[in-house]
Design an enzyme around this catalytic site. Structure first.
Site, mmCIF file in Angstrom:
data_model
loop_
_atom_site.group_PDB
_atom_site.id
_atom_site.type_symbol
_atom_site.label_atom_id
_atom_site.label_comp_id
_atom_site.label_asym_id
_atom_site.label_seq_id
_atom_site.Cartn_x
_atom_site.Cartn_y
_atom_site.Cartn_z
ATOM 1 N N LEU A 1 8.312 -1.679 -5.800
ATOM 2 C CA LEU A 1 7.774 -0.336 -5.608
ATOM 3 C C LEU A 1 6.521 -0.095 -6.447
ATOM 4 O O LEU A 1 6.359 -0.654 -7.527
ATOM 5 C CB LEU A 1 8.845 0.702 -5.967
ATOM 6 C CG LEU A 1 10.145 0.594 -5.158
ATOM 7 C CD1 LEU A 1 11.103 1.720 -5.532
ATOM 8 C CD2 LEU A 1 9.882 0.603 -3.658
ATOM 9 N N HIS A 2 5.653 0.736 -5.914
ATOM 10 C CA HIS A 2 4.423 1.118 -6.616
ATOM 11 C C HIS A 2 4.186 2.605 -6.328
ATOM 12 O O HIS A 2 5.003 3.256 -5.639
ATOM 13 C CB HIS A 2 3.249 0.249 -6.152
ATOM 14 C CG HIS A 2 3.119 0.159 -4.656
ATOM 15 N ND1 HIS A 2 2.739 1.225 -3.871
ATOM 16 C CD2 HIS A 2 3.373 -0.859 -3.795
ATOM 17 C CE1 HIS A 2 2.714 0.855 -2.605
ATOM 18 N NE2 HIS A 2 3.120 -0.403 -2.525
ATOM 19 N N HIS B 1 4.738 4.092 -2.851
ATOM 20 C CA HIS B 1 6.119 4.455 -2.479
ATOM 21 C C HIS B 1 6.505 5.790 -3.118
ATOM 22 O O HIS B 1 7.212 6.604 -2.517
ATOM 23 C CB HIS B 1 7.110 3.387 -2.961
ATOM 24 C CG HIS B 1 6.952 2.064 -2.289
ATOM 25 N ND1 HIS B 1 6.433 0.966 -2.931
ATOM 26 C CD2 HIS B 1 7.258 1.662 -1.032
ATOM 27 C CE1 HIS B 1 6.420 -0.069 -2.093
ATOM 28 N NE2 HIS B 1 6.916 0.330 -0.940
ATOM 29 N N LYS C 1 -0.606 3.435 5.926
ATOM 30 C CA LYS C 1 -1.272 2.126 5.809
ATOM 31 C C LYS C 1 -0.692 1.151 6.840
ATOM 32 O O LYS C 1 -1.423 0.413 7.475
ATOM 33 C CB LYS C 1 -1.096 1.551 4.403
ATOM 34 C CG LYS C 1 -1.769 0.188 4.249
ATOM 35 C CD LYS C 1 -1.803 -0.262 2.822
ATOM 36 C CE LYS C 1 -0.454 -0.731 2.330
ATOM 37 N NZ LYS C 1 0.004 -2.007 2.946
ATOM 38 N N LEU D 1 -2.131 5.648 -0.408
ATOM 39 C CA LEU D 1 -2.544 5.864 -1.801
ATOM 40 C C LEU D 1 -3.380 4.656 -2.218
ATOM 41 O O LEU D 1 -3.038 3.527 -1.882
ATOM 42 C CB LEU D 1 -1.307 5.974 -2.685
ATOM 43 C CG LEU D 1 -1.435 6.900 -3.881
ATOM 44 C CD1 LEU D 1 -1.640 8.335 -3.425
ATOM 45 C CD2 LEU D 1 -0.202 6.814 -4.767
ATOM 46 N N SER E 1 2.729 -3.745 -2.072
ATOM 47 C CA SER E 1 3.580 -4.610 -2.895
ATOM 48 C C SER E 1 2.990 -6.015 -2.993
ATOM 49 O O SER E 1 3.317 -6.774 -3.888
ATOM 50 C CB SER E 1 4.974 -4.708 -2.283
ATOM 51 O OG SER E 1 5.503 -3.427 -2.117
#
Ligand code: PAF
Length: 285
Positions: free
Chosen positions: A33-34, A37, A149, A176, A186
């Site tokens: 996750l980043h 997310h 995206k 984002l 990811s």
């Protein structure tokens, strides 16, 4: 946050939220996750009193077994991020519970899945549609949140949800980006430092496309501008460039050399070393 490792456990958690009268938003992920997310979690939290996430690296959407093996797995960090973001429950299922022995049912959007990225990744969107249907059936949310995206994925999920009368609202959440413009993914952690810099050609190409459109450019000149931008970056191999109608992903109706007169969705994919990245933009003339 409730950590659920089985279908029964997440169903109990969701039943508890429902018993308290809460609505439920869902964010499905493959982990690693980043902040992208987290923007999905934040969007779900704005609309719903309870938010459920899933972490499952879905084997059926990977064509190349090496890609599946190399997919980053960062469970402890993922759980910390979800907890900090205020997620209420997370499902981390075993693959053999999602795909029990003898399981033979698939979900497929017949046209959307085989075009564009689907043409170069056969079976990918069938794998996505099948697993998302399973995760919807398991968690039964009111709404689910997906990143723009993965533009074709979002359209596939919207279409199957509508076609199968699932009664779940599908929300697309804007991409984002890192401060320098790279779309969060990811896969970015697998880029070498040189490829990380090179990958900026994707957002640069989309910015250039937007300028060309604003200056009265045609679909063909937008396409040319993007290709030129990618060609300027020796570390990038352009693997896909599609300029299509938003949502339907159908070919444009307008003449290719006339100034842009209808909304478009641009979808790019490019390889940087072993890492395939995608980016996307919608432009309205
Ligand atoms: O976008 C993703 O992370 C995956 O394709 C999804 C929607 C979780 C299905 O495995």
């Amino acid at each position: 946050m409730q950590l659920c490792r089985s279908i029964a456990a997440i169903r109990d958690a969701v039943a508890g939220f429902r018993a308290e009268g809460h609505s439920v938003g869902l964010v499905t992920t493959m982990g690693a996750l980043h902040d992208g997310h987290m923007s999905l979690i934040a969007a779900a939290k704005r609309d719903h009193a309870r938010v459920v996430a899933t972490i499952f690296v879905n084997p059926t959407q990977f064509g190349d077994p090496a890609d599946l093996d190399n997919y980053p797995r960062t469970e402890a960090a993922d759980l910390a991020m979800l907890e900090a973001a205020g997620c209420d429950a997370v499902l981390i299922p075993r693959a053999d519970e999602i795909y029990p022995e003898g399981c033979e049912t698939i979900v497929e959007t017949q046209n959307l899945a085989v075009r564009l990225h689907g043409a170069v990744r056969p079976g990918h969107f069938r794998g996505v549609a099948t697993v998302v249907t399973k995760l919807f059936n398991i968690t039964r949310p009111d709404a689910a949140y997906f990143g723009e995206k993965d533009y074709q994925q979002l359209q596939v999920i919207r279409r199957m949800t509508r076609d199968l009368h699932m009664g779940i609202e599908i929300h697309g959440v804007p991409t984002l980006r890192e401060a320098d413009g790279l779309a969060m993914s990811s896969r970015n952690v697998r880029l070498t430092p040189e490829d990380r810099i090179a990958a900026l050609c994707l957002s640069r190409a989309l910015d250039r496309a937007e300028r060309v459109a604003a200056e009265g450019g045609s679909p063909r000149s937008i396409d040319d501008a993007i290709r030129a931008c990618l060609a300027d970056e020796p570390r990038a191999t352009l693997t896909g460039l599609d300029i299509v109608a938003p949502e339907s992903l159908a070919p444009l109706r307008q003449a290719p050399d006339a100034p842009l007169s209808e909304p478009i969705a641009i979808m790019i994919s490019a390889q940087f070393g072993e890492v395939l990245l995608i980016d996307q933009r919608e432009i309205t003339p």
